[in-house]
Scaffold this motif. Structure first.
Motif, PDB file in Angstrom:
ATOM      1  N   ALA A 139       0.836  -1.200   0.000  1.00 22.27           N
ATOM      2  CA  ALA A 139       0.000   0.000   0.000  1.00 22.27           C
ATOM      3  C   ALA A 139       0.869   1.247   0.000  1.00 22.27           C
ATOM      4  CB  ALA A 139      -0.937  -0.013   1.201  1.00 22.27           C
ATOM      5  N   ARG A 140       1.913   1.254   0.811  1.00 24.80           N
ATOM      6  CA  ARG A 140       2.819   2.406   0.849  1.00 24.80           C
ATOM      7  C   ARG A 140       3.452   2.629  -0.516  1.00 24.80           C
ATOM      8  NH1 ARG A 140       4.706   6.242  -0.046  1.00 24.80           N
ATOM      9  NH2 ARG A 140       6.448   7.377   0.901  1.00 24.80           N
ATOM     10  N   ALA A 141       3.938   1.564  -1.140  1.00 24.66           N
ATOM     11  CA  ALA A 141       4.605   1.684  -2.429  1.00 24.66           C
ATOM     12  C   ALA A 141       3.657   2.159  -3.522  1.00 24.66           C
ATOM     13  CB  ALA A 141       5.228   0.350  -2.827  1.00 24.66           C
ATOM     14  N   MET A 142       2.355   1.850  -3.380  1.00 27.57           N
ATOM     15  CA  MET A 142       1.354   2.239  -4.374  1.00 27.57           C
ATOM     16  C   MET A 142       0.740   3.609  -4.084  1.00 27.57           C
ATOM     17  SD  MET A 142      -0.428  -1.532  -4.705  1.00 27.57           S
ATOM     18  CE  MET A 142      -1.887  -0.939  -5.562  1.00 27.57           C
ATOM     19  N   GLY A 143       1.204   4.264  -3.023  1.00 30.81           N
ATOM     20  CA  GLY A 143       0.685   5.577  -2.696  1.00 30.81           C
ATOM     21  C   GLY A 143      -0.650   5.554  -1.983  1.00 30.81           C
ATOM     22  N   LEU A 144      -1.014   4.406  -1.425  1.00 34.27           N
ATOM     23  CA  LEU A 144      -2.266   4.281  -0.680  1.00 34.27           C
ATOM     24  C   LEU A 144      -1.989   4.409   0.815  1.00 34.27           C
ATOM     25  CD1 LEU A 144      -3.798   1.253  -2.597  1.00 34.27           C
ATOM     26  CD2 LEU A 144      -4.586   3.628  -2.711  1.00 34.27           C
ATOM     27  N   GLY A 145      -2.990   4.865   1.545  1.00 33.89           N
ATOM     28  CA  GLY A 145      -2.886   4.898   2.987  1.00 33.89           C
ATOM     29  C   GLY A 145      -3.507   3.642   3.578  1.00 33.89           C
ATOM     30  N   ALA A 146      -2.901   3.122   4.619  1.00 30.12           N
ATOM     31  CA  ALA A 146      -3.413   1.911   5.267  1.00 30.12           C
ATOM     32  C   ALA A 146      -2.845   1.833   6.677  1.00 30.12           C
ATOM     33  CB  ALA A 146      -3.037   0.666   4.474  1.00 30.12           C
ATOM     34  N   THR A 147      -3.477   1.054   7.502  1.00 34.31           N
ATOM     35  CA  THR A 147      -2.952   0.800   8.836  1.00 34.31           C
ATOM     36  C   THR A 147      -3.445  -0.561   9.304  1.00 34.31           C
ATOM     37  OG1 THR A 147      -2.796   1.623  11.115  1.00 34.31           O
ATOM     38  CG2 THR A 147      -4.892   1.928  10.010  1.00 34.31           C
ATOM     39  N   MET A 148      -2.619  -1.247  10.057  1.00 32.99           N
ATOM     40  CA  MET A 148      -3.059  -2.503  10.651  1.00 32.99           C
ATOM     41  C   MET A 148      -3.836  -2.206  11.925  1.00 32.99           C
ATOM     42  SD  MET A 148      -0.895  -5.729  12.098  1.00 32.99           S
ATOM     43  CE  MET A 148      -1.604  -6.666  13.464  1.00 32.99           C
ATOM     44  N   THR A 149      -5.039  -2.728  12.017  1.00 30.45           N
ATOM     45  CA  THR A 149      -5.818  -2.615  13.248  1.00 30.45           C
ATOM     46  C   THR A 149      -6.317  -4.001  13.658  1.00 30.45           C
ATOM     47  OG1 THR A 149      -8.124  -2.414  12.470  1.00 30.45           O
ATOM     48  CG2 THR A 149      -6.716  -0.450  12.263  1.00 30.45           C
ATOM     49  N   THR A 150      -6.721  -4.103  14.897  1.00 32.84           N
ATOM     50  CA  THR A 150      -7.426  -5.297  15.374  1.00 32.84           C
ATOM     51  C   THR A 150      -8.839  -4.883  15.786  1.00 32.84           C
ATOM     52  OG1 THR A 150      -6.417  -4.965  17.552  1.00 32.84           O
ATOM     53  CG2 THR A 150      -5.354  -6.556  16.083  1.00 32.84           C
ATOM     54  N   ALA A 151      -9.434  -3.981  14.984  1.00 35.00           N
ATOM     55  CA  ALA A 151     -10.751  -3.432  15.299  1.00 35.00           C
ATOM     56  C   ALA A 151     -11.822  -4.513  15.414  1.00 35.00           C
ATOM     57  CB  ALA A 151     -11.153  -2.406  14.235  1.00 35.00           C
ATOM     58  N   HIS A 152     -11.641  -5.619  14.705  1.00 33.31           N
ATOM     59  CA  HIS A 152     -12.633  -6.701  14.767  1.00 33.31           C
ATOM     60  C   HIS A 152     -12.751  -7.295  16.165  1.00 33.31           C
ATOM     61  CE1 HIS A 152      -8.689  -8.484  13.954  1.00 33.31           C
ATOM     62  NE2 HIS A 152      -9.124  -9.535  14.628  1.00 33.31           N
ATOM     63  N   LEU A 153     -11.704  -7.136  16.974  1.00 32.33           N
ATOM     64  CA  LEU A 153     -11.713  -7.738  18.304  1.00 32.33           C
ATOM     65  C   LEU A 153     -12.707  -7.070  19.243  1.00 32.33           C
ATOM     66  CD1 LEU A 153      -7.896  -8.359  18.927  1.00 32.33           C
ATOM     67  CD2 LEU A 153      -9.662 -10.026  18.286  1.00 32.33           C
ATOM     68  N   TRP A 154     -13.171  -5.865  18.899  1.00 32.19           N
ATOM     69  CA  TRP A 154     -14.149  -5.212  19.761  1.00 32.19           C
ATOM     70  C   TRP A 154     -15.451  -6.012  19.815  1.00 32.19           C
ATOM     71  CZ3 TRP A 154     -13.057  -1.657  23.215  1.00 32.19           C
ATOM     72  CH2 TRP A 154     -11.890  -0.897  23.047  1.00 32.19           C
ATOM     73  N   ASN A 155     -15.745  -6.725  18.749  1.00 34.02           N
ATOM     74  CA  ASN A 155     -16.906  -7.627  18.772  1.00 34.02           C
ATOM     75  C   ASN A 155     -16.711  -8.671  17.677  1.00 34.02           C
ATOM     76  OD1 ASN A 155     -19.357  -8.935  19.021  1.00 34.02           O
ATOM     77  ND2 ASN A 155     -20.582  -7.074  19.075  1.00 34.02           N
ATOM     78  N   GLU A 156     -15.724  -9.543  17.883  1.00 32.32           N
ATOM     79  CA  GLU A 156     -15.397 -10.530  16.850  1.00 32.32           C
ATOM     80  C   GLU A 156     -16.559 -11.472  16.541  1.00 32.32           C
ATOM     81  OE1 GLU A 156     -12.082 -13.936  15.735  1.00 32.32           O
ATOM     82  OE2 GLU A 156     -11.594 -12.388  17.209  1.00 32.32           O
ATOM     83  N   PRO A 157     -17.333 -11.939  17.521  1.00 34.03           N
ATOM     84  CA  PRO A 157     -18.466 -12.810  17.168  1.00 34.03           C
ATOM     85  C   PRO A 157     -19.425 -12.144  16.191  1.00 34.03           C
ATOM     86  CG  PRO A 157     -18.015 -12.970  19.513  1.00 34.03           C
ATOM     87  CD  PRO A 157     -17.167 -11.847  18.993  1.00 34.03           C
ATOM     88  N   ALA A 158     -19.718 -10.857  16.395  1.00 28.09           N
ATOM     89  CA  ALA A 158     -20.623 -10.150  15.488  1.00 28.09           C
ATOM     90  C   ALA A 158     -20.001  -9.998  14.109  1.00 28.09           C
ATOM     91  CB  ALA A 158     -20.986  -8.785  16.062  1.00 28.09           C
ATOM     92  N   VAL A 159     -18.697  -9.724  14.065  1.00 28.97           N
ATOM     93  CA  VAL A 159     -17.997  -9.597  12.774  1.00 28.97           C
ATOM     94  C   VAL A 159     -18.060 -10.922  12.018  1.00 28.97           C
ATOM     95  CG1 VAL A 159     -15.739  -9.232  11.688  1.00 28.97           C
ATOM     96  CG2 VAL A 159     -16.494  -7.725  13.547  1.00 28.97           C
ATOM     97  N   ARG A 160     -17.841 -12.016  12.740  1.00 29.26           N
ATOM     98  CA  ARG A 160     -17.895 -13.329  12.096  1.00 29.26           C
ATOM     99  C   ARG A 160     -19.295 -13.607  11.547  1.00 29.26           C
ATOM    100  NH1 ARG A 160     -13.848 -16.942  12.735  1.00 29.26           N
ATOM    101  NH2 ARG A 160     -12.096 -16.280  14.016  1.00 29.26           N
ATOM    102  N   ARG A 161     -20.301 -13.307  12.328  1.00 26.21           N
ATOM    103  CA  ARG A 161     -21.668 -13.549  11.862  1.00 26.21           C
ATOM    104  C   ARG A 161     -22.002 -12.687  10.646  1.00 26.21           C
ATOM    105  NH1 ARG A 161     -22.714 -13.430  17.440  1.00 26.21           N
ATOM    106  NH2 ARG A 161     -23.494 -11.282  17.270  1.00 26.21           N
ATOM    107  N   HIS A 162     -21.649 -11.409  10.728  1.00 20.97           N
ATOM    108  CA  HIS A 162     -22.038 -10.484   9.652  1.00 20.97           C
ATOM    109  C   HIS A 162     -21.372 -10.854   8.338  1.00 20.97           C
ATOM    110  CE1 HIS A 162     -23.534  -6.654   8.059  1.00 20.97           C
ATOM    111  NE2 HIS A 162     -22.405  -6.611   7.387  1.00 20.97           N
TER     112      HIS A 162
END
Length: 204
Positions: A139-162
């Motif tokens: 992403a950096r090399a392609m000029g895109l912005g990105a970041t690693m997050t673990t945002a799914h952990l706030w409600n992983e069961p719901a993320v899995r279901r959705h």
């Protein structure tokens, strides 16, 4: 871009514009992620690319209801200009503006190795995080912005279901991707002399 320049300037970019990222660029990111090594060359990584506005809004609402309620129970103090307050403000903008981010990629790995009887989770994590770092550097090399997050952990069961993620798949990271509004590096890190030991732990 020179690989060393990409590594020296690959900051976490959370301020992202809402302009769409072309599908071919998102697929290119995944292609480069899969150039990483994997445990036993198993190549069990999986990548869920999410661009649908309804899904992005759902994810924003999930974060607002869980992370938001925990982190932002008190209103922001306009007189507080500390680094901690700035970090909290940045996180607030990130969470409550998540639906404006044009795409995010969930990196995952099937936990089916080395044996079906007792797969060792360490092999799974070592595989997916190598691929995740490749994706961020791409992403950096392609000029895109990105970041690693673990945002799914706030409600992983719901993320899995959705999103229909099976129970035998480990979710490694949730990576927002878009056009950067923040700046790239150079990154600020501790000097290597503070983190290197020689021969034995604790020996400088």
């Amino acid at each position: 871009m020179d690989i060393f320049e990409a590594m020296e300037t690959c900051r976490s970019i959370r301020r992202l514009g809402s302009d769409p990222v072309p599908p071919e660029q998102l697929e290119r990111l995944v292609h480069l992620a899969t150039r990483a090594a994997s445990a036993g060359n198993s190549q069990l990584w999986r990548f869920l690319i999410v661009t649908d506005p309804a899904d992005r809004l759902w994810f924003r609402d999930m974060l607002a209801e869980t992370a938001g309620a925990t982190l932002f129970a008190d209103p922001p103090d306009a007189e507080d200009h500390s680094q901690a307050a700035r970090n909290l403000g940045s996180m607030r903008r990130f969470i409550f503006g998540f639906d404006k981010i044009p795409a995010f990629i969930i990196t995952a790995v099937e936990n089916t190795f080395p044996s079906a009887e007792a797969p060792d989770e360490r092999f799974a994590w070592s595989s997916i995080y190598l691929a995740t770092q490749n994706l961020l550097l791409a992403a950096r090399a392609m000029g895109l912005g990105a970041t690693m997050t673990t945002a799914h952990l706030w409600n992983e069961p719901a993320v899995r279901r959705h999103f229909g993620v099976p129970d035998d798949v480990h979710i490694g990271a949730t990576i927002p991707v878009g056009r950067p509004e923040g700046r790239y590096g150079p990154v600020t890190r501790r000097p290597t002399s503070e983190v290197i030991f020689r021969g034995r732990w604790g020996h400088p």
